[in-house]
Enzyme design. Sequence first.
Site, PDB file in Angstrom:
ATOM      1  N   ARG A  22      14.958 -14.242  78.870  1.00 48.98           N
ATOM      2  CA  ARG A  22      13.830 -13.800  78.481  1.00 48.98           C
ATOM      3  C   ARG A  22      12.636 -13.578  78.101  1.00 48.98           C
ATOM      4  NH1 ARG A  22      15.805 -11.608  73.405  1.00 48.98           N
ATOM      5  NH2 ARG A  22      16.964  -9.324  73.822  1.00 48.98           N
ATOM      6  N   ARG A  33      19.817 -21.995  66.225  1.00 52.47           N
ATOM      7  CA  ARG A  33      19.674 -20.838  64.726  1.00 52.47           C
ATOM      8  C   ARG A  33      21.742 -19.803  64.411  1.00 52.47           C
ATOM      9  NH1 ARG A  33      15.047 -17.933  65.664  1.00 52.47           N
ATOM     10  NH2 ARG A  33      15.950 -17.458  67.648  1.00 52.47           N
ATOM     11  N   ARG A  85      24.326 -16.361  68.078  1.00 55.03           N
ATOM     12  CA  ARG A  85      23.814 -14.926  69.262  1.00 55.03           C
ATOM     13  C   ARG A  85      23.734 -15.228  70.132  1.00 55.03           C
ATOM     14  NH1 ARG A  85      18.900 -11.451  66.218  1.00 55.03           N
ATOM     15  NH2 ARG A  85      18.730 -12.295  68.429  1.00 55.03           N
ATOM     16  N   LYS A 111       8.333 -13.163  64.539  1.00 63.42           N
ATOM     17  CA  LYS A 111       7.693 -12.413  63.847  1.00 63.42           C
ATOM     18  C   LYS A 111       8.874 -11.459  62.817  1.00 63.42           C
ATOM     19  CE  LYS A 111       8.566 -10.444  67.751  1.00 63.42           C
ATOM     20  NZ  LYS A 111       8.411 -10.996  69.367  1.00 63.42           N
ATOM     21  N   ARG A 119       6.147  -2.897  75.053  1.00 65.60           N
ATOM     22  CA  ARG A 119       6.430  -4.519  75.452  1.00 65.60           C
ATOM     23  C   ARG A 119       6.269  -4.311  76.935  1.00 65.60           C
ATOM     24  NH1 ARG A 119      12.217  -5.534  73.070  1.00 65.60           N
ATOM     25  NH2 ARG A 119      12.088  -8.016  72.824  1.00 65.60           N
TER      26      ARG A 119
HETATM   27  P1  AMP Z   1      15.047  -6.989  70.699  1.00 67.74           P
HETATM   28  O1  AMP Z   1      16.875  -7.153  69.409  1.00 67.74           O
HETATM   29  O2  AMP Z   1      13.680  -6.599  70.138  1.00 67.74           O
HETATM   30  O3  AMP Z   1      15.284  -8.609  71.088  1.00 67.74           O
HETATM   31  O4  AMP Z   1      15.735  -6.045  71.357  1.00 67.74           O
HETATM   32  C1  AMP Z   1      16.959  -5.747  72.136  1.00 67.74           C
HETATM   33  C2  AMP Z   1      17.369  -4.831  73.480  1.00 67.74           C
HETATM   34  O5  AMP Z   1      16.623  -4.032  73.001  1.00 67.74           O
HETATM   35  C3  AMP Z   1      16.319  -5.970  74.522  1.00 67.74           C
HETATM   36  O6  AMP Z   1      16.657  -6.458  75.161  1.00 67.74           O
HETATM   37  C4  AMP Z   1      15.655  -4.992  75.467  1.00 67.74           C
HETATM   38  O7  AMP Z   1      17.027  -3.746  76.055  1.00 67.74           O
HETATM   39  C5  AMP Z   1      15.995  -2.942  74.440  1.00 67.74           C
HETATM   40  N1  AMP Z   1      14.574  -2.945  74.422  1.00 67.74           N
HETATM   41  C6  AMP Z   1      13.926  -4.187  72.966  1.00 67.74           C
HETATM   42  N2  AMP Z   1      12.722  -3.058  72.908  1.00 67.74           N
HETATM   43  C7  AMP Z   1      12.377  -2.463  74.004  1.00 67.74           C
HETATM   44  C8  AMP Z   1      11.341  -2.094  74.371  1.00 67.74           C
HETATM   45  N3  AMP Z   1      10.408  -1.760  73.574  1.00 67.74           N
HETATM   46  N4  AMP Z   1      11.082  -1.544  76.152  1.00 67.74           N
HETATM   47  C9  AMP Z   1      12.107  -1.107  76.420  1.00 67.74           C
HETATM   48  N5  AMP Z   1      13.698  -2.166  75.918  1.00 67.74           N
HETATM   49  C10 AMP Z   1      13.416  -2.827  74.980  1.00 67.74           C
END
Ligand code: AMP
Length: 213
Positions: free
Chosen positions: A169, A124, A158, A15, A90
């Site tokens: 995930r 990646r 990462r 995305k 989410r």
């Molecule tokens: P991301 O980089 O988008 O994968 O986000 C990193 C971390 O932030 C995730 O593993 C979650 O712990 C938290 N996170 C991000 N977006 C959300 C959301 N909408 N609801 C709950 N936790 C979130």
Amino acid sequence: MKSVIVLFGKPGAGKGTRLSEFLEGKEEQFDVLSVGTLLKKVRMKQTELSQKATSYMDSDKLVPDDIINAIVIEELKAAEKPVFIDGFPRTVAQAEAMLGAGIYPIVIEFYIDDDLLLARSSNRIVCPSCGEPYTLTGFKLPKKKGFCDKCGTALIKRLDDCEQVVLNRLKVYQKETYPILDVLAKANVQIYTINNSSPELARAQFAELLNSL
Ligand code: AMP
């Protein structure tokens, strides 16, 4: 409040990459809210809220809905330009809170097969300093092996690109996030799907869709 465009899809579906390509030269026209990035900023603060959020992120769990809703919904309401949001909602509870706050977004779902997603994430590497992504083999090799073209920093893998983390995930996405589409469809939210298996096709489709909105 300006229009809100939700970028929806599995973590690692591409995305953010499609969005940054689309925004090249148009950065002034849109706001972008990435919840992951927002939470990383929250992490720097020494408040009770930030410490609570950090403990969930460190164990790769979703941060509780009340914390996320409090942070994100205000930001969306305050947007002065059309805003892209990546990483929200989410969970079904987050989607319901968004609708309850009167935010009816346009949703663009990026579809990608699990196997392809796993293969891409294992290929990646990323610059820890400026965030530029590269590949170990294939189409986006750094000019000097192991170092960022833009800022010269040593590239890293990462932690969230490791197979076990990706699989976990995907499981959370399927259980907690995917059912949101049903809730949004029932609320008559417009949902568009782009197949991101082919970056070239997806890039063109994404631009065409956004230009037609
Ligand atoms: P991301 O980089 O988008 O994968 O986000 C990193 C971390 O932030 C995730 O593993 C979650 O712990 C938290 N996170 C991000 N977006 C959300 C959301 N909408 N609801 C709950 N936790 C979130």
